[in-house]
Design a protein around this motif. Structure first.
Motif, PDB file in Angstrom:
ATOM      1  N   SER A 145       0.826  -1.214   0.000  1.00  0.00           N
ATOM      2  CA  SER A 145       0.000   0.000   0.000  1.00  0.00           C
ATOM      3  C   SER A 145       0.854   1.255   0.000  1.00  0.00           C
ATOM      4  O   SER A 145       0.444   2.301  -0.531  1.00  0.00           O
ATOM      5  CB  SER A 145      -0.913  -0.006   1.230  1.00  0.00           C
ATOM      6  N   GLN A 170       3.690   1.633  -1.572  1.00  0.00           N
ATOM      7  CA  GLN A 170       4.343   1.790  -2.864  1.00  0.00           C
ATOM      8  C   GLN A 170       3.431   2.581  -3.795  1.00  0.00           C
ATOM      9  O   GLN A 170       2.202   2.444  -3.739  1.00  0.00           O
ATOM     10  CB  GLN A 170       4.656   0.422  -3.490  1.00  0.00           C
ATOM     11  N   PRO A 171       3.992   3.354  -4.666  1.00  0.00           N
ATOM     12  CA  PRO A 171       3.163   4.035  -5.671  1.00  0.00           C
ATOM     13  C   PRO A 171       2.682   3.025  -6.728  1.00  0.00           C
ATOM     14  O   PRO A 171       3.462   2.205  -7.223  1.00  0.00           O
ATOM     15  CB  PRO A 171       4.118   5.065  -6.271  1.00  0.00           C
ATOM     16  N   GLY A 172       1.384   3.010  -6.958  1.00  0.00           N
ATOM     17  CA  GLY A 172       0.839   2.084  -7.930  1.00  0.00           C
ATOM     18  C   GLY A 172       0.710   0.680  -7.363  1.00  0.00           C
ATOM     19  O   GLY A 172       0.912   0.428  -6.170  1.00  0.00           O
ATOM     20  N   THR A 173       0.439  -0.236  -8.277  1.00  0.00           N
ATOM     21  CA  THR A 173       0.222  -1.636  -7.887  1.00  0.00           C
ATOM     22  C   THR A 173       1.274  -2.495  -8.558  1.00  0.00           C
ATOM     23  O   THR A 173       1.554  -2.333  -9.764  1.00  0.00           O
ATOM     24  CB  THR A 173      -1.178  -2.111  -8.336  1.00  0.00           C
ATOM     25  N   ASP A 210      -5.720  -4.328  -1.454  1.00  0.00           N
ATOM     26  CA  ASP A 210      -5.114  -3.175  -0.795  1.00  0.00           C
ATOM     27  C   ASP A 210      -6.220  -2.232  -0.348  1.00  0.00           C
ATOM     28  O   ASP A 210      -7.412  -2.564  -0.414  1.00  0.00           O
ATOM     29  CB  ASP A 210      -4.114  -2.503  -1.727  1.00  0.00           C
ATOM     30  N   THR A 260      -7.474   0.208  -1.782  1.00  0.00           N
ATOM     31  CA  THR A 260      -8.343   0.671  -2.869  1.00  0.00           C
ATOM     32  C   THR A 260      -9.210  -0.453  -3.435  1.00  0.00           C
ATOM     33  O   THR A 260     -10.003  -0.232  -4.350  1.00  0.00           O
ATOM     34  CB  THR A 260      -7.498   1.242  -4.004  1.00  0.00           C
ATOM     35  N   GLY A 315      -4.422  -7.845  -9.453  1.00  0.00           N
ATOM     36  CA  GLY A 315      -4.264  -6.445  -9.837  1.00  0.00           C
ATOM     37  C   GLY A 315      -5.562  -5.785 -10.266  1.00  0.00           C
ATOM     38  O   GLY A 315      -5.599  -4.575 -10.497  1.00  0.00           O
ATOM     39  N   LYS A 366      -9.747  -4.827  -9.750  1.00  0.00           N
ATOM     40  CA  LYS A 366     -10.611  -4.461  -8.626  1.00  0.00           C
ATOM     41  C   LYS A 366     -11.578  -5.620  -8.354  1.00  0.00           C
ATOM     42  O   LYS A 366     -12.040  -6.307  -9.271  1.00  0.00           O
ATOM     43  CB  LYS A 366     -11.371  -3.189  -8.955  1.00  0.00           C
TER      44      LYS A 366
END
Length: 578
Positions: free
Chosen positions: A72, A74-77, A108, A110, A123, A125
């Protein structure tokens, strides 16, 4: 082509059977459906609880919390390939395989999948809304996702040592597995339902047979018609009807039977315990002949009773006892006999009166006026009619004079003298002539029969009647004696008042015989009438062989009233100032 007529309606018993079968089938199906649904819901709830437990376990794992926090931050996935070989994927799959869950998904903050059974979905949703879990709530769900219908739970993943939500764990168990569990349980449920249905069908058939037996195969409309007809017939006839069922209970006791026997409605009472005369109960004995009929006295009435066996399609339904009232017929017969006797006496007196007129005409033709006057005076003193009853003038009531006079003529024809005793004195007026003549007539008739059958050469019957005035209506005291041979040696004086007792067969060995033609009921009826008025009839002297015979006494309260006064008319209409 010949058209067939309308189909006959189903019988009531068949309709009842079909209705019962339908109800049983409906109840069994509803019960089975409710049982299956409750089982399905129970298993689903258990799956939700199990999923919640597993989700809590995975979400509370320190390594999972650390790994999710790291991703979480880290920038992005991370790429799907990195996630597929990452520790979160290994942890999730290990828990899924170990517990048999449909899926164990880690996301995560999101809602992007960090671990999923299908690597191609990493990766992406999640297909269901994760907002509740990401807001810190634990929930259980039943929905359909990418892996099919499931019962699951969502639990938030907190950062180590804080209350910050950094992701969520979603666990689900396949509802298809739950359905398979229900399918495994449905076998015993189906067997139970089939057994219940079979038991219901069998009970319905048995109930149908019992219903047919109880209703004798009749339809409701026929039963309704029979009930209306029964009420109309039983309440509309003057004859008493008593129905005795096959089990010995009174099923019918109509109003006429209640009136004739002087009893309340006895429907439902055991016939053996009913307060009816024993002679009436004897008609329904197993050895009784259906053609037999008997006379009995009940409630001051003379009844003719008969019994018939009731059968329906060779089925024994019990007995029907019929009661007919002969009291009025006997009273009318007695009155007609008295009228006939008086008519015979009047015909004889008419000839005597003609002879008297010729005698008077002879005196007048000879000029013997004094002799004619003396002859007329003697006729005036005795009246134009002369009954063969000594001292009849002591009975000042015209009704008693006429009745006793008629009995005197009847006795005279049989060679018996009816006389009035010197103690007789009646100044009142008879108000209950039917009861008086019933009691008095029976006593005189029995005395005349006894005198005729007696061994004495001089045959006589002596009657004494005394009027005792009182406030409630005068009482008549009647004493009747005869010249017969008495009741016979060893005869109980009370036995002569039993129904069926008669000495009509002769003075020797009298005793109770089967009453026929009205014999054996006179004294029983007389006593019942007297006792109903508060009086009695009893034997004063049993008598002896060779005479004098038995002496009977009757007391009849409330049968006279007042005094007729002077100028009582005799049967010819002449003043008789005794």
């Amino acid at each position: 082509m010949q058209r067939s007529g309308p189909r006959p309606p189903l019988r009531f018993s068949t309709q009842t059977l079909l209705l019962q079968l339908g109800v049983v089938l409906l109840v069994v199906l509803l019960s089975a459906a409710v049982h299956a649904w409750l089982t399905y819901d129970r298993l689903g709830t258990e799956a939700e609880n199990q999923a919640l437990t597993l989700a809590r376990t995975v979400a509370s794992d320190p390594s999972v919390r650390t790994d999710v926090l790291a991703i979480s931050e880290q920038p992005g996935t991370p790429p799907a390939a990195e996630l597929r070989s990452g520790p979160l994927m290994a942890e999730a799959e290990s828990a899924r395989i170990r517990t048999g869950a449909l899926f164990v998904v880690i996301t995560d903050e999101t809602g992007l999948r960090l671990a999923h059974p299908d690597p191609e979905r990493l990766g992406e949703k999640v297909s269901t809304d994760p907002s509740d879990a990401l807001s810190g709530k634990e929930i259980t769900t039943r929905n359909t996702g990418t892996l099919g219908p499931s019962a699951g739970a969502k639990v938030p993943v907190y950062a180590p040592g804080t209350s910050t939500v950094v992701g969520e764990v979603s666990v689900g168990y396949s509802m298809e597995t739950v359905g398979q569990s229900v399918a495994r349980d449905i076998g015993p449920v189906a067997l139970t339902a089939a057994g219940a249905l079979l038991a219901g069908v069998l009970a319905s058939f048995l109930l149908r047979r019992r219903l047919q037996r109880l209703t004798l195969g009749l339809e409701p409309e026929e039963i309704s018609t029979l009930v209306h007809d029964q009420v109309a017939v039983l309440q509309g006839v003057d004859d008493g009807v008593v129905g005795v069922s096959a089990d010995g209970r009174i099923s019918v006791f109509n109003a006429a039977a209640q009136r004739l026997l002087g009893l309340p409605d006895l429907a439902g009472t055991l016939w053996a315990d009913a307060p009816v005369p024993d002679r009436l109960r004897s008609l329904t004995r197993p050895d009784a002949e259906e053609a037999d009929a008997l006379e009995l006295v009940s409630a001051g009435r003379v009844l003719v009773a008969s019994a018939r066996k009731a059968l329906h399609r060779n089925e024994d339904l019990g007995w029907v006892v019929m009661l007919r009232d002969r009291t009025e017929l006997q009273q009318l017969t007695r009155q007609l006999d008295a009228v006939g006797t008086m008519s015979t006496a009047l015909r004889a007196q008419r000839h005597e009166f003609a002879n008297q007129l010729h005698t008077i005409a002879g005196f007048m033709g000879m000029g013997q006026h004094q002799q004619a006057r003396e002859y007329l005076a003697r006729l005036a003193a005795t009246g134009p009619l002369k009954f063969p009853v000594d001292q009849a003038e002591l009975l000042q009531d015209p009704y008693l004079q006429a009745f006793v006079g008629a009995k005197g003529v009847e006795a005279d024809e049989r060679g018996v003298t009816l006389r009035i005793g010197p103690e007789t004195l009646v100044r009142g007026q008879v108000t209950e002539p039917q009861d008086v003549t019933t009691v008095l007539g029976n006593l005189i008739d029995n005395a005349v029969n006894a005198a005729v059958a007696g061994s004495a050469a001089d045959r006589w019957v002596e009657l004494e009647v005394l009027h005792e005035p009182d406030d409630g209506g005068g009482t008549l005291h009647i004493v009747v004696a005869d010249s017969g041979d008495g009741l016979g040696p060893g005869t109980d004086p009370e036995a002569v008042f039993a129904e069926g007792f008669t000495t009509a067969a002769g003075p020797v060995n009298p005793g109770p015989l089967r009453a026929s033609g009205g014999q054996g009921l006179g004294l029983a009826l007389a006593r019942q009438l007297a006792r109903r008025r508060g009086g009695d009839v009893r034997v004063l002297e049993p008598g002896s062989e060779g005479g004098p015979g038995a002496v009977f006494m009757a007391s009849l309260p409330r049968t006279t009233a007042g005094s007729p006064g002077n100028g009582v008319k005799d049967l010819a209409g002449k003043d008789n100032n005794a």
